[in-house]
Design an enzyme around this catalytic site. Structure first.
Site, mmCIF file in Angstrom:
data_model
loop_
_atom_site.group_PDB
_atom_site.id
_atom_site.type_symbol
_atom_site.label_atom_id
_atom_site.label_comp_id
_atom_site.label_asym_id
_atom_site.label_seq_id
_atom_site.Cartn_x
_atom_site.Cartn_y
_atom_site.Cartn_z
ATOM 1 N N ARG A 148 -8.427 18.432 3.501
ATOM 2 C CA ARG A 148 -7.144 18.265 3.803
ATOM 3 C C ARG A 148 -6.471 19.754 3.666
ATOM 4 O O ARG A 148 -5.425 19.752 4.367
ATOM 5 C CB ARG A 148 -6.398 17.427 3.130
ATOM 6 C CG ARG A 148 -6.675 15.901 3.258
ATOM 7 C CD ARG A 148 -5.685 15.292 4.882
ATOM 8 N NE ARG A 148 -5.125 14.124 4.642
ATOM 9 C CZ ARG A 148 -5.713 12.880 4.746
ATOM 10 N NH1 ARG A 148 -7.042 12.941 4.913
ATOM 11 N NH2 ARG A 148 -4.908 12.057 4.740
ATOM 12 N N ARG A 182 1.247 0.137 14.064
ATOM 13 C CA ARG A 182 -0.352 -0.068 13.553
ATOM 14 C C ARG A 182 -0.309 -1.304 12.838
ATOM 15 O O ARG A 182 0.515 -1.154 11.765
ATOM 16 C CB ARG A 182 -1.035 0.955 12.946
ATOM 17 C CG ARG A 182 -2.265 0.668 12.514
ATOM 18 C CD ARG A 182 -3.212 1.672 12.166
ATOM 19 N NE ARG A 182 -2.898 2.600 11.218
ATOM 20 C CZ ARG A 182 -3.523 3.843 10.852
ATOM 21 N NH1 ARG A 182 -4.516 4.100 11.530
ATOM 22 N NH2 ARG A 182 -2.681 4.651 9.998
HETATM 23 P P1 AMP Z 1 -5.810 8.728 5.504
HETATM 24 O O1 AMP Z 1 -6.370 7.184 5.354
HETATM 25 O O2 AMP Z 1 -7.129 9.574 5.734
HETATM 26 O O3 AMP Z 1 -4.657 8.685 6.328
HETATM 27 O O4 AMP Z 1 -5.337 8.958 4.032
HETATM 28 C C1 AMP Z 1 -4.488 8.205 3.515
HETATM 29 C C2 AMP Z 1 -3.546 8.911 2.267
HETATM 30 O O5 AMP Z 1 -4.746 9.325 1.483
HETATM 31 C C3 AMP Z 1 -3.149 10.402 2.556
HETATM 32 O O6 AMP Z 1 -1.643 10.266 2.964
HETATM 33 C C4 AMP Z 1 -3.348 10.902 1.192
HETATM 34 O O7 AMP Z 1 -2.341 10.551 0.371
HETATM 35 C C5 AMP Z 1 -4.698 10.536 0.569
HETATM 36 N N1 AMP Z 1 -5.844 11.274 1.150
HETATM 37 C C6 AMP Z 1 -6.873 11.097 1.691
HETATM 38 N N2 AMP Z 1 -7.720 12.095 2.024
HETATM 39 C C7 AMP Z 1 -7.278 13.039 0.994
HETATM 40 C C8 AMP Z 1 -7.802 14.193 0.546
HETATM 41 N N3 AMP Z 1 -8.838 14.554 1.357
HETATM 42 N N4 AMP Z 1 -7.226 14.960 -0.274
HETATM 43 C C9 AMP Z 1 -5.881 14.669 -0.926
HETATM 44 N N5 AMP Z 1 -5.416 13.310 -0.651
HETATM 45 C C10 AMP Z 1 -6.014 12.483 0.532
#
Ligand code: AMP
Length: 216
Positions: A89, A128
């Site tokens: 990220r 969603r």
């Molecule tokens: P996602 O399901 O990928 O949209 O991720 C949901 C949430 O998980 C994000 O808004 C972050 O708070 C956290 N998150 C997911 N991947 C990461 C990562 N690589 N580094 C830090 N936080 C993460």
């Protein structure tokens, strides 16, 4: 199969594309968001801390993310090729990940950017809903995958719910975070020479473009 790093804004189609690649090519799908949500469900001290951060749409610390990821990369099913969804990220995660794969003897693979317009992303997130029973995903705003009966899963009749971070405020936060912190990793992989772009408006378009890269 080539390992794939998917780079895209929230709801750009990472989940959908990953699902198709898992089914067709037996890829292992690694979503750091899922790993974190699973850890949050445990309800212990770390889980509760993660849960608070997820609700706000902020990034979880690198230390926690790398610990969960390293554990997952030791699983046997990742050896045939895996897709990283939601990771790295930030530029610092991308750099640290390079060192980690080197240490573990894993091939970095290709980085793929999914290009999807801002308004499409917002509708996908704010509208969603997911099934509590079978996990099927629907949308009440985009006109694609609208549930036939409001609040009920078409497939199993289960109740539909909204993820706690799928609201407008959290979307804007997550999009801003993406632009500020994630976009620089695009330049990072461009310089490395393993970066490719695909369009994210339809499933078919995404699959076709990524297959061209895999068979290259
Ligand atoms: P996602 O399901 O990928 O949209 O991720 C949901 C949430 O998980 C994000 O808004 C972050 O708070 C956290 N998150 C997911 N991947 C990461 C990562 N690589 N580094 C830090 N936080 C993460």
């Amino acid at each position: 199969m080539k390992n794939i790093i998917l780079i895209a804004a929230p709801a750009a189609g990472k989940g959908t594309l990953s699902e198709m690649l898992v089914e067709k090519y037996n890829y292992a799908h690694i979503s750091t968001g899922d790993l974190l949500r699973d850890a949050a469900k445990k309800g212990d001290e770390l889980g509760n801390k993660i849960s608070e951060i997820l609700k706000k749409g902020e990034l979880v610390t690198d230390e926690v993310v790398f610990q969960l990821l390293e554990r997952r990369l030791n699983d046997e099913d990742t050896k045939n090729g895996y897709i990283l969804d939601g990771f790295p990220r930030t530029l610092s995660q991308a750099k640290e990940y390079d060192l980690m794969v080197q240490k573990m003897g894993i091939d970095l693979g290709i980085a793929v950017v999914i290009d999807t317009p801002y308004e499409t992303l917002k509708k996908r997130i704010v509208g969603r809903v997911l099934c509590k029973e079978c996990g099927s995903v629907y949308n009440t705003l985009t006109g694609v995958n609208t549930p036939k009966v409001d609040g009920i899963c078409d497939k199993c009749g289960g109740e539909l719910y909204k993820r706690s971070d799928d609201n407008e405020e959290s979307f804007e936060n997550r999009y801003k975070t993406y632009e500020e912190k994630t976009a620089p990793i695009i330049d990072y992989y461009k310089e490395k020479g393993n970066l490719f772009f695909i369009k994210g408006e339809s499933k078919e378009q995404m699959l076709e473009s990524i297959e061209a890269l895999l068979h290259d």
